[in-house]
Design an enzyme around this catalytic site. Structure first.
Site, PDB file in Angstrom:
ATOM      1  N   ASN A   6      -6.921   4.164  -3.706  1.00  0.00           N
ATOM      2  CA  ASN A   6      -7.560   3.101  -2.930  1.00  0.00           C
ATOM      3  C   ASN A   6      -8.746   3.688  -2.180  1.00  0.00           C
ATOM      4  O   ASN A   6      -8.580   4.572  -1.342  1.00  0.00           O
ATOM      5  CB  ASN A   6      -6.582   2.501  -1.919  1.00  0.00           C
ATOM      6  N   GLU A   7      -9.952   3.244  -2.513  1.00  0.00           N
ATOM      7  CA  GLU A   7     -11.167   3.641  -1.809  1.00  0.00           C
ATOM      8  C   GLU A   7     -11.300   5.162  -1.687  1.00  0.00           C
ATOM      9  O   GLU A   7     -11.698   5.677  -0.643  1.00  0.00           O
ATOM     10  CB  GLU A   7     -11.221   2.968  -0.439  1.00  0.00           C
ATOM     11  N   GLU A  36      -9.059  -6.688  -2.211  1.00  0.00           N
ATOM     12  CA  GLU A  36      -9.131  -7.077  -0.791  1.00  0.00           C
ATOM     13  C   GLU A  36     -10.372  -7.926  -0.623  1.00  0.00           C
ATOM     14  O   GLU A  36     -11.439  -7.593  -1.142  1.00  0.00           O
ATOM     15  CB  GLU A  36      -9.264  -5.866   0.151  1.00  0.00           C
ATOM     16  N   ASP A  44     -16.279  -1.303  -1.767  1.00  0.00           N
ATOM     17  CA  ASP A  44     -17.505  -1.971  -2.200  1.00  0.00           C
ATOM     18  C   ASP A  44     -18.693  -1.230  -1.584  1.00  0.00           C
ATOM     19  O   ASP A  44     -19.189  -1.591  -0.521  1.00  0.00           O
ATOM     20  CB  ASP A  44     -17.468  -3.428  -1.753  1.00  0.00           C
ATOM     21  N   TYR A  85       0.777  -1.229   0.000  1.00  0.00           N
ATOM     22  CA  TYR A  85       0.000   0.000   0.000  1.00  0.00           C
ATOM     23  C   TYR A  85       0.814   1.287   0.000  1.00  0.00           C
ATOM     24  O   TYR A  85       0.292   2.342  -0.316  1.00  0.00           O
ATOM     25  CB  TYR A  85      -0.933   0.025   1.217  1.00  0.00           C
ATOM     26  N   TYR A 135      -6.967 -10.036   2.544  1.00  0.00           N
ATOM     27  CA  TYR A 135      -6.531  -9.101   3.571  1.00  0.00           C
ATOM     28  C   TYR A 135      -6.452  -9.863   4.902  1.00  0.00           C
ATOM     29  O   TYR A 135      -7.472 -10.388   5.339  1.00  0.00           O
ATOM     30  CB  TYR A 135      -7.515  -7.934   3.665  1.00  0.00           C
TER      31      TYR A 135
END
Length: 461
Positions: A147-148, A250, A189, A79, A282
């Site tokens: 990421n997100e 993930e 998600d 990450y 994860y």
């Protein structure tokens, strides 16, 4: 030793290096392939030991890579990395174990903010520096530009900035003559964003502006569930005609315990393997969030320091599998070996999806709007109103929560954190509070030449 002998030695070293190198990963249509023509399915684990770059710790990587090979992993996700560090030892250790790296290119201070999105020169240079540091490693499988970042429908105003980052990093990669390492995005998600975000990042007639792959952090399959009851059937429906690779960046719900990883049979089996390209579990290390597959030693006081202890958990040493979770995952992966289709036999037929229309509160970008340039803003014209997002003048000030504070829960949020996720209506979702590390290197031949002292003359190869 004469020059001819030195030349022969160098050629032998080059041949050995070529044999040892892994085939590279590339995207074609909606699938991933290795350079030898085989379809590639991800069996991965998220790998971030501390806030430091885990791919700059060669001895630790050797220990972890050996056990990951036993697990059956072929990929890791990292990450956060330090592009100035030396990553040769780690990348070599993972390559020797047959393991590829998927790397996030943003940093604690350069990720895209959902509420005040920006794509500026500082961010561009930071992302590019990671690509520079890693492009030479054959086992780099792909890069994430975010990421997100989007966690609500209202935060969809940040989507054009994510897409602009992917566009510019793809153009940078190509301008430097690097191999076509896939560049994509890892999404939370979120029910309100499905499938708008997925379609938006791939939509449009100009493929240079689309991401090369789309990845999803999904925690919908928990306990004794099934493909139909978990929500995976709807994820599959949304992706069945997708034109670029899609996979789980993930997954691995950990409530209730033990973790059975039964969803792997769906992802890597006939329910989904024609559409999805695998999954990343994860996570590798056990810490406060209780998602770990291994531990490095007994827990300590939360305030303890020294000997690799951070936030009460030892983060260096010999990895020890956590039972039965480690074995449960290993047993699944050992029996799940989809072969897919060969690259030569595959003729992509899916076209890019339509760009989603403006829907107040759910998707606040109107179709295929022009993307922002570096340091600029985009203009979104809604059906009944017009809105303009403006670039933030200063670099983002908030940072992702450190590894020691990651919660791993389905509803926790971190103030100012682009990784804060809301639980999805289908039972999935998770607040992901972690941004960590990465690595790269050129190989043994250069070192051999340097050692032999013959680099002072003309470059002859």
């Amino acid at each position: 030793m004469g020059f001819s002998a030195l030349l022969l030695l160098c050629l032998v070293a080059l041949a050995i290096h070529a044999v040892a190198a892994l085939p590279t990963i590339q995207a074609k249509g909606s699938k991933l392939f290795t350079s030898d023509g085989s379809q590639f399915y991800i069996k991965g684990v998220a790998y971030q030991l501390t806030n430091d770059d885990p791919l700059a710790q060669g001895n630790q990587c050797q220990l972890d890579a050996a056990l990951m090979k036993t697990l059956g992993a072929n990929s890791i996700r990292v990450y956060h990395v330090d592009p100035t560090a030396n990553h040769d030892a780690c990348m070599s250790a993972f390559s020797d174990a047959g393991i590829y790296a998927w790397i996030d290119v943003d940093t604690f201070s350069t990720y895209i903010l959902a509420e005040n999105p920006e794509w500026n020169e500082t961010m561009y240079n930071a992302y590019a520096s990671v690509i520079d540091a890693f492009h030479n490693y054959d086992n780099v499988a792909g890069f994430y530009v975010g990421n997100e970042v989007l966690t609500t429908g209202a935060s969809s105003i940040a989507a054009p900035y994510v897409k602009a980052a992917a566009r510019d990093m793809k153009a940078y990669r190509n301008s430097k003559g690097y191999r076509t390492i896939p560049i994509g995005y890892s999404a939370a998600d979120i029910a309100d964003l499905r499938p708008n975000l997925q379609n938006y990042l791939a939509c449009g007639s100009n493929s240079s502006e689309a991401v090369d792959f789309y990845a999803l952090n999904a925690y919908e399959w928990c306990g004794q569930s099934t493909f139909d009851t978990s929500g995976y059937q709807f994820l599959q429906q949304n992706a069945s005609d997708y034109n670029i690779p899609i996979y789980f960046s993930e997954t691995g719900c950990q409530t209730p315990k033990p973790r059975t990883f039964d969803d792997q049979a769906a992802i890597l089996g006939p329910d989904m393997d024609d559409t999805w390209s695998g999954a990343i579990i994860y996570e590798w290390i056990e810490e406060t969030n209780d998602y770990g597959l291994i531990s490095y030693g007994p827990t300590a006081a939360p305030t303890a320091t020294g000997n690799g202890v951070v936030a009460g958990y030892t983060r260096t040493g010999t990895p020890t599998p956590i039972s039965p979770d480690f074995d449960n995952l290993s047993n699944h992966w050992a029996t799940l070996t989809p072969t897919g289709i060969s690259m030569s036999a595959y003729s992509p037929s899916a076209s890019a999806p339509s760009c989603p229309a403006f829907t107040s509160g759910l998707w606040e970008v109107s179709g295929d709007v022009p993307l922002p340039t570096v340091g600029g803003a985009y203009h979104s014209v809604a059906a009944t109103s017009s809105a303009t997002t403006t670039a933030v003048s200063a670099a983002p000030q908030s940072s992702h929560a450190a590894v020691s504070t990651s919660s791993g829960t389905s509803s926790a949020t971190t103030s100012g954190d682009a990784a804060a996720a809301t639980a999805s209506s289908s039972g999935g979702g998770r607040a992901y509070n972690q941004w960590m590390a990465l690595g790269g290197g050129v190989g043994g031949l250069l070192g051999l030449l340097l050692a032999l002292g013959i680099m002072g003359g003309a470059v002859w190869w």
